[in-house]
Design a protein around this motif. Sequence first.
Motif, PDB file in Angstrom:
ATOM      1  N   GLN A 106     -20.724  17.133  20.377  1.00  0.00           N
ATOM      2  CA  GLN A 106     -21.959  17.228  20.293  1.00  0.00           C
ATOM      3  C   GLN A 106     -22.772  18.271  19.839  1.00  0.00           C
ATOM      4  N   TRP A 107     -23.960  18.122  19.550  1.00  0.00           N
ATOM      5  CA  TRP A 107     -24.745  19.455  19.223  1.00  0.00           C
ATOM      6  C   TRP A 107     -26.136  19.089  19.456  1.00  0.00           C
ATOM      7  N   GLY A 108     -26.641  19.897  20.558  1.00  0.00           N
ATOM      8  CA  GLY A 108     -27.959  19.529  20.932  1.00  0.00           C
ATOM      9  C   GLY A 108     -28.870  20.924  21.817  1.00  0.00           C
ATOM     10  N   GLU A 109     -29.736  21.334  21.429  1.00  0.00           N
ATOM     11  CA  GLU A 109     -30.465  22.384  22.200  1.00  0.00           C
ATOM     12  C   GLU A 109     -31.032  22.044  23.664  1.00  0.00           C
ATOM     13  N   ASP A 110     -30.902  22.772  24.454  1.00  0.00           N
ATOM     14  CA  ASP A 110     -31.385  22.468  25.993  1.00  0.00           C
ATOM     15  C   ASP A 110     -32.994  22.858  25.954  1.00  0.00           C
ATOM     16  N   MET A 111     -33.817  21.681  26.136  1.00  0.00           N
ATOM     17  CA  MET A 111     -35.145  21.996  26.136  1.00  0.00           C
ATOM     18  C   MET A 111     -35.834  22.068  27.354  1.00  0.00           C
ATOM     19  N   GLY A 112     -34.920  22.565  28.329  1.00  0.00           N
ATOM     20  CA  GLY A 112     -35.517  22.669  29.808  1.00  0.00           C
ATOM     21  C   GLY A 112     -35.653  21.433  30.432  1.00  0.00           C
ATOM     22  N   GLY A 113     -34.604  21.078  30.930  1.00  0.00           N
ATOM     23  CA  GLY A 113     -34.607  19.846  32.162  1.00  0.00           C
ATOM     24  C   GLY A 113     -34.259  18.709  31.093  1.00  0.00           C
ATOM     25  N   TRP A 166     -31.000  15.600  33.393  1.00  0.00           N
ATOM     26  CA  TRP A 166     -30.386  15.747  34.795  1.00  0.00           C
ATOM     27  C   TRP A 166     -28.799  15.563  34.485  1.00  0.00           C
ATOM     28  N   LYS A 167     -28.274  14.591  35.154  1.00  0.00           N
ATOM     29  CA  LYS A 167     -26.706  14.317  35.093  1.00  0.00           C
ATOM     30  C   LYS A 167     -26.605  13.021  34.423  1.00  0.00           C
ATOM     31  N   ILE A 168     -27.563  12.505  33.595  1.00  0.00           N
ATOM     32  CA  ILE A 168     -27.698  11.207  33.112  1.00  0.00           C
ATOM     33  C   ILE A 168     -27.476  11.036  31.368  1.00  0.00           C
ATOM     34  N   GLN A 169     -26.764  10.602  30.784  1.00  0.00           N
ATOM     35  CA  GLN A 169     -26.698  10.663  29.135  1.00  0.00           C
ATOM     36  C   GLN A 169     -27.052   9.216  28.940  1.00  0.00           C
ATOM     37  N   VAL A 170     -28.166   9.132  27.839  1.00  0.00           N
ATOM     38  CA  VAL A 170     -28.131   7.780  27.216  1.00  0.00           C
ATOM     39  C   VAL A 170     -27.903   8.162  25.940  1.00  0.00           C
ATOM     40  N   SER A 171     -27.208   7.179  25.216  1.00  0.00           N
ATOM     41  CA  SER A 171     -26.954   7.327  23.799  1.00  0.00           C
ATOM     42  C   SER A 171     -26.700   5.861  23.179  1.00  0.00           C
ATOM     43  N   ALA A 172     -26.774   6.327  21.456  1.00  0.00           N
ATOM     44  CA  ALA A 172     -26.652   5.088  20.804  1.00  0.00           C
ATOM     45  C   ALA A 172     -25.638   5.580  19.985  1.00  0.00           C
TER      46      ALA A 172
END
Length: 218
Positions: A106-113, A166-172
């Motif tokens: 995975q690659w993704g920036e933390d956008m604050g929350g 938070w602790k939840i991932q939603v993906s496609a």
Amino acid sequence: MKRLIISLIAMAFLSAGFVSAQELNGIGVVGGIGVGNTHSQGWESTAQLTYSGGVACRIELPHSFSIQPEILYHAKSSQLDQRMAGTTLFSVGTTIGYLEIPVQIQWGEDMGGWRPYFSLEPFVGFGLHNSIATGRGIKFNSWDKETANVRRFEYGVALGAGVEIWKIQVSAHYYMNIGSLCKDAGLKNSDNLYAASSAHAYKGHNFQGLELSLGFFF
């Protein structure tokens, strides 16, 4: 291609082995549902239900990268129909349940929350059970070399995108198995017309599909 997929997974696990426990971002449960099929020239394909479920862990890496190995049970299905002048000449439905090991990079920036991300996911798997049947209700042991000779071992790749809040991932993601679902021996050895026709339908073709996944990390 098979060696490339296996090499990517091996490198991901080696990289994970060098990180400290402090970089382990969580262990969780994941599950998904979607539609899948197999496209074969001269056959009509109908979308079928697919589903998966298992466990995962997420490991932080530098530069906004992370690795998410998973162990899943993944059921993949296909329905192929051969038609002429509106009449179904032959049909074959196949479902295989795999023990699958995907490794999401995975690659993704933390956008604050929240964290949107893109993913590349090589995977390998082993068939635990299968069901293959013709439109006339004829079923047969598709692992057998004397019938359709379906491959137990699978490998492929998936591309996707998701968001973590938070602790939840939603993906496609869109996945694609690579290689023929049936070995050529199924064409040569089978005295069963239905089994040989099934093997011919899958020669050079395999499962593909689109799935939505949900994960919760502790």
